[in-house]
Design a protein around this motif. Structure first.
Motif, PDB file in Angstrom:
ATOM      1  N   GLY A  54      35.749  94.825  27.643  1.00 38.70           N
ATOM      2  CA  GLY A  54      35.382  96.249  28.150  1.00 38.70           C
ATOM      3  C   GLY A  54      35.665  97.299  27.316  1.00 38.70           C
ATOM      4  O   GLY A  54      35.563  98.384  27.703  1.00 38.70           O
ATOM      5  N   VAL A  55      35.983  97.157  25.978  1.00 39.20           N
ATOM      6  CA  VAL A  55      36.237  98.281  24.992  1.00 39.20           C
ATOM      7  C   VAL A  55      35.341  98.126  23.895  1.00 39.20           C
ATOM      8  O   VAL A  55      34.785  97.283  23.431  1.00 39.20           O
ATOM      9  CB  VAL A  55      37.796  98.067  24.614  1.00 39.20           C
ATOM     10  CG1 VAL A  55      38.141  99.187  23.499  1.00 39.20           C
ATOM     11  CG2 VAL A  55      38.605  98.023  25.557  1.00 39.20           C
ATOM     12  N   ILE A  56      34.709  99.517  23.815  1.00 36.01           N
ATOM     13  CA  ILE A  56      33.673  99.662  22.775  1.00 36.01           C
ATOM     14  C   ILE A  56      34.331  99.218  21.368  1.00 36.01           C
ATOM     15  O   ILE A  56      35.212  99.914  20.981  1.00 36.01           O
ATOM     16  CB  ILE A  56      33.236 101.138  22.840  1.00 36.01           C
ATOM     17  CG1 ILE A  56      32.309 101.311  24.152  1.00 36.01           C
ATOM     18  CG2 ILE A  56      32.370 101.290  21.573  1.00 36.01           C
ATOM     19  CD1 ILE A  56      31.921 102.802  24.411  1.00 36.01           C
ATOM     20  N   GLN A  57      33.625  98.456  20.626  1.00 38.84           N
ATOM     21  CA  GLN A  57      33.974  98.144  19.082  1.00 38.84           C
ATOM     22  C   GLN A  57      33.276  98.943  17.965  1.00 38.84           C
ATOM     23  O   GLN A  57      33.698  99.559  17.064  1.00 38.84           O
ATOM     24  CB  GLN A  57      33.751  96.579  18.763  1.00 38.84           C
ATOM     25  CG  GLN A  57      34.645  95.904  20.014  1.00 38.84           C
ATOM     26  CD  GLN A  57      36.108  96.016  19.957  1.00 38.84           C
ATOM     27  OE1 GLN A  57      36.756  96.011  18.954  1.00 38.84           O
ATOM     28  NE2 GLN A  57      36.693  96.292  20.982  1.00 38.84           N
ATOM     29  N   LEU A  58      32.003  99.184  18.370  1.00 35.18           N
ATOM     30  CA  LEU A  58      31.319  99.959  17.588  1.00 35.18           C
ATOM     31  C   LEU A  58      30.118 100.581  18.394  1.00 35.18           C
ATOM     32  O   LEU A  58      29.255  99.707  19.210  1.00 35.18           O
ATOM     33  CB  LEU A  58      31.003  99.144  16.235  1.00 35.18           C
ATOM     34  CG  LEU A  58      29.835  98.174  16.314  1.00 35.18           C
ATOM     35  CD1 LEU A  58      28.429  98.761  16.232  1.00 35.18           C
ATOM     36  CD2 LEU A  58      29.945  97.283  15.283  1.00 35.18           C
ATOM     37  N   THR A  59      29.484 101.475  17.823  1.00 30.44           N
ATOM     38  CA  THR A  59      28.149 102.004  18.141  1.00 30.44           C
ATOM     39  C   THR A  59      27.268 102.307  16.785  1.00 30.44           C
ATOM     40  O   THR A  59      28.162 102.676  15.630  1.00 30.44           O
ATOM     41  CB  THR A  59      28.169 103.261  19.058  1.00 30.44           C
ATOM     42  OG1 THR A  59      28.190 104.559  18.256  1.00 30.44           O
ATOM     43  CG2 THR A  59      29.024 103.218  20.047  1.00 30.44           C
ATOM     44  N   GLU A  60      26.060 102.081  16.916  1.00 26.71           N
ATOM     45  CA  GLU A  60      25.350 102.393  15.605  1.00 26.71           C
ATOM     46  C   GLU A  60      25.187 103.831  15.223  1.00 26.71           C
ATOM     47  O   GLU A  60      25.228 104.200  14.009  1.00 26.71           O
ATOM     48  CB  GLU A  60      24.081 101.723  15.947  1.00 26.71           C
ATOM     49  CG  GLU A  60      23.814 100.480  15.811  1.00 26.71           C
ATOM     50  CD  GLU A  60      22.628  99.858  15.755  1.00 26.71           C
ATOM     51  OE1 GLU A  60      22.286  98.816  14.715  1.00 26.71           O
ATOM     52  OE2 GLU A  60      21.684 100.064  16.453  1.00 26.71           O
ATOM     53  N   ARG A  61      25.556 104.689  16.005  1.00 23.44           N
ATOM     54  CA  ARG A  61      25.567 105.976  15.830  1.00 23.44           C
ATOM     55  C   ARG A  61      26.706 106.556  14.857  1.00 23.44           C
ATOM     56  O   ARG A  61      26.496 107.329  13.737  1.00 23.44           O
ATOM     57  CB  ARG A  61      25.388 107.048  16.966  1.00 23.44           C
ATOM     58  CG  ARG A  61      25.463 108.573  16.671  1.00 23.44           C
ATOM     59  CD  ARG A  61      25.397 109.279  18.032  1.00 23.44           C
ATOM     60  NE  ARG A  61      25.300 110.856  17.910  1.00 23.44           N
ATOM     61  CZ  ARG A  61      25.309 111.540  18.831  1.00 23.44           C
ATOM     62  NH1 ARG A  61      25.424 111.147  20.038  1.00 23.44           N
ATOM     63  NH2 ARG A  61      25.688 112.785  18.517  1.00 23.44           N
ATOM     64  N   ASP A  62      27.685 106.041  15.275  1.00 25.76           N
ATOM     65  CA  ASP A  62      28.998 106.510  14.713  1.00 25.76           C
ATOM     66  C   ASP A  62      29.766 105.574  14.103  1.00 25.76           C
ATOM     67  O   ASP A  62      31.086 105.908  13.541  1.00 25.76           O
ATOM     68  CB  ASP A  62      30.013 107.458  15.585  1.00 25.76           C
ATOM     69  CG  ASP A  62      30.594 106.604  16.730  1.00 25.76           C
ATOM     70  OD1 ASP A  62      30.386 105.390  16.518  1.00 25.76           O
ATOM     71  OD2 ASP A  62      30.943 106.928  17.612  1.00 25.76           O
ATOM     72  N   GLU A  63      29.474 104.370  13.722  1.00 25.82           N
ATOM     73  CA  GLU A  63      30.166 103.385  12.941  1.00 25.82           C
ATOM     74  C   GLU A  63      30.636 103.517  11.514  1.00 25.82           C
ATOM     75  O   GLU A  63      31.782 103.067  11.228  1.00 25.82           O
ATOM     76  CB  GLU A  63      29.539 101.879  13.167  1.00 25.82           C
ATOM     77  CG  GLU A  63      28.204 101.843  12.436  1.00 25.82           C
ATOM     78  CD  GLU A  63      28.114 101.617  10.979  1.00 25.82           C
ATOM     79  OE1 GLU A  63      28.993 101.385  10.574  1.00 25.82           O
ATOM     80  OE2 GLU A  63      27.176 102.024  10.407  1.00 25.82           O
ATOM     81  N   THR A 127      25.438  96.969  10.907  1.00 20.27           N
ATOM     82  CA  THR A 127      26.602  96.409  10.142  1.00 20.27           C
ATOM     83  C   THR A 127      26.413  95.021   9.636  1.00 20.27           C
ATOM     84  O   THR A 127      27.399  94.583   8.785  1.00 20.27           O
ATOM     85  CB  THR A 127      27.881  96.484  11.240  1.00 20.27           C
ATOM     86  OG1 THR A 127      27.529  95.789  12.526  1.00 20.27           O
ATOM     87  CG2 THR A 127      27.978  98.112  11.642  1.00 20.27           C
ATOM     88  N   ALA A 128      25.581  94.464  10.124  1.00 22.02           N
ATOM     89  CA  ALA A 128      25.734  92.953   9.865  1.00 22.02           C
ATOM     90  C   ALA A 128      24.648  92.561   8.759  1.00 22.02           C
ATOM     91  O   ALA A 128      23.729  91.863   8.785  1.00 22.02           O
ATOM     92  CB  ALA A 128      25.043  92.222  11.151  1.00 22.02           C
ATOM     93  N   SER A 129      24.617  93.186   7.797  1.00 21.58           N
ATOM     94  CA  SER A 129      23.639  93.240   6.693  1.00 21.58           C
ATOM     95  C   SER A 129      24.327  92.431   5.449  1.00 21.58           C
ATOM     96  O   SER A 129      23.355  92.026   4.532  1.00 21.58           O
ATOM     97  CB  SER A 129      23.250  94.732   6.018  1.00 21.58           C
ATOM     98  OG  SER A 129      24.288  95.184   5.710  1.00 21.58           O
TER      99      SER A 129
END
Length: 293
Positions: A54-63, A127-129
């Motif tokens: 239930g808690v945001i770990q990352l968003t692609e906009r601001d990671e 992030t998964a590159s």
């Protein structure tokens, strides 16, 4: 699932009385692993989003502001890391940033929940590159036990990219874990751990810093801004066995890295240790900075 009328809202855990919400375009994945609830959705303005319990770990906009700062502050404070351990970080962001250091020869990564790695790769998070990097050895084990078992492994940098101290990450905030990380460091090695939010968790932060000051020769605190994290801010606990200045980079990014960085710079590195007055008053008495400063 905390999605209602097309909006995702975080679960209140360590920040009662407030929630952050994002508008949802499409739910891409939702299952429970052996350890936690895992949700992936595509948002209207923040790109793909990874949510654990239930808690945001990352968003692609601001990671970038989190991944770059958690990684490059300890790496450039150390100077020239060759052997690095990542604890957690299943989305691959810290791994991506470590892989940008050409001098790194060995990367060990211990993420307890294999599902987090798999969904990050499956849905092609930015992030998964670097999961295919030849320097990487990835294991799915309990990190506290892994670090204890590793013993004196000579890591130049240890980075703990954990979720909050509830559920599977709770043991990663205990003094015994920091003591085991100390044993696993090489001379002049540096650790960096996710250090919670100054606006919400100052008593927890000072407790962790006080415990670390009993173990390490240098202990400090830095922070960064992440709009999608609680109160838009998160910090890092930095420590080294030796007495040293962690706020000043011992080396700087080369031209190739500078081209791809979006947040970190040597100037931002130093500025991250300048705390707002209310936090400085509490943290100044528990951190351990070099007497030469």
């Amino acid at each position: 699932m905390s999605i209602k009328d097309g909006w995702f809202s975080e679960t209140e855990v360590l920040w009662p009385g407030q929630k952050f919400s994002l508008e949802v375009k499409e739910v891409l994945f939702h299952e429970r692993s052996d350890f936690q609830d895992v949700l992936v959705f595509d948002s209207v303005h923040y790109g793909k989003v990874l949510v654990l319990d239930g808690v945001i770990q990352l968003t692609e906009r601001d990671e970038c502001s989190y991944q770059e700062m958690l990684t490059h502050i300890p790496c450039f404070a150390q100077g020239h890391p060759k052997k690095v351990l990542i604890v957690g970080g299943g989305d691959g962001g810290v791994l991506r940033e470590i892989a940008r250091h050409p001098g790194v020869e060995t990367i060990h990564m211990c993420e307890i929940d294999s599902m987090v790695c798999e969904v990050s790769k499956r849905f092609e998070f930015c992030t998964a590159s670097a999961f295919g990097d030849a320097r990487l050895k990835l294991v799915h084990e309990d990190a506290a036990e892994f670090v204890k078992k590793e013993g004196n492994n000579g890591y130049d940098v240890i980075i703990v990219d954990s979720s909050d101290p509830v559920g599977p990450a709770e043991t990663l905030f205990q003094p015994s874990f920091y003591q085991n990380m100390k044993q696993a460091l090489a001379p002049m090695g540096v650790i960096a751990t996710q250090g919670e939010c100054l606006w919400l968790h100052l008593p927890l932060i000072t407790t962790v810093l006080r415990a670390c000051a009993e173990i390490f020769g240098s202990v400090d605190y830095a922070f960064t801004t992440v709009p999608s994290y609680p109160s838009g801010q998160i910090g890092f606990v930095l420590a080294s066995v030796e007495e040293r200045d962690l706020s000043t980079p011992a080396s700087t990014p080369n031209a190739a890295m500078t081209e791809v960085l979006r947040y970190y710079s040597p100037e931002v590195h130093q500025a991250a240790f300048v705390l707002p007055v209310f936090a400085e008053k509490e943290i100044a008495g528990v951190r351990r900075r070099s007497s030469k400063e």
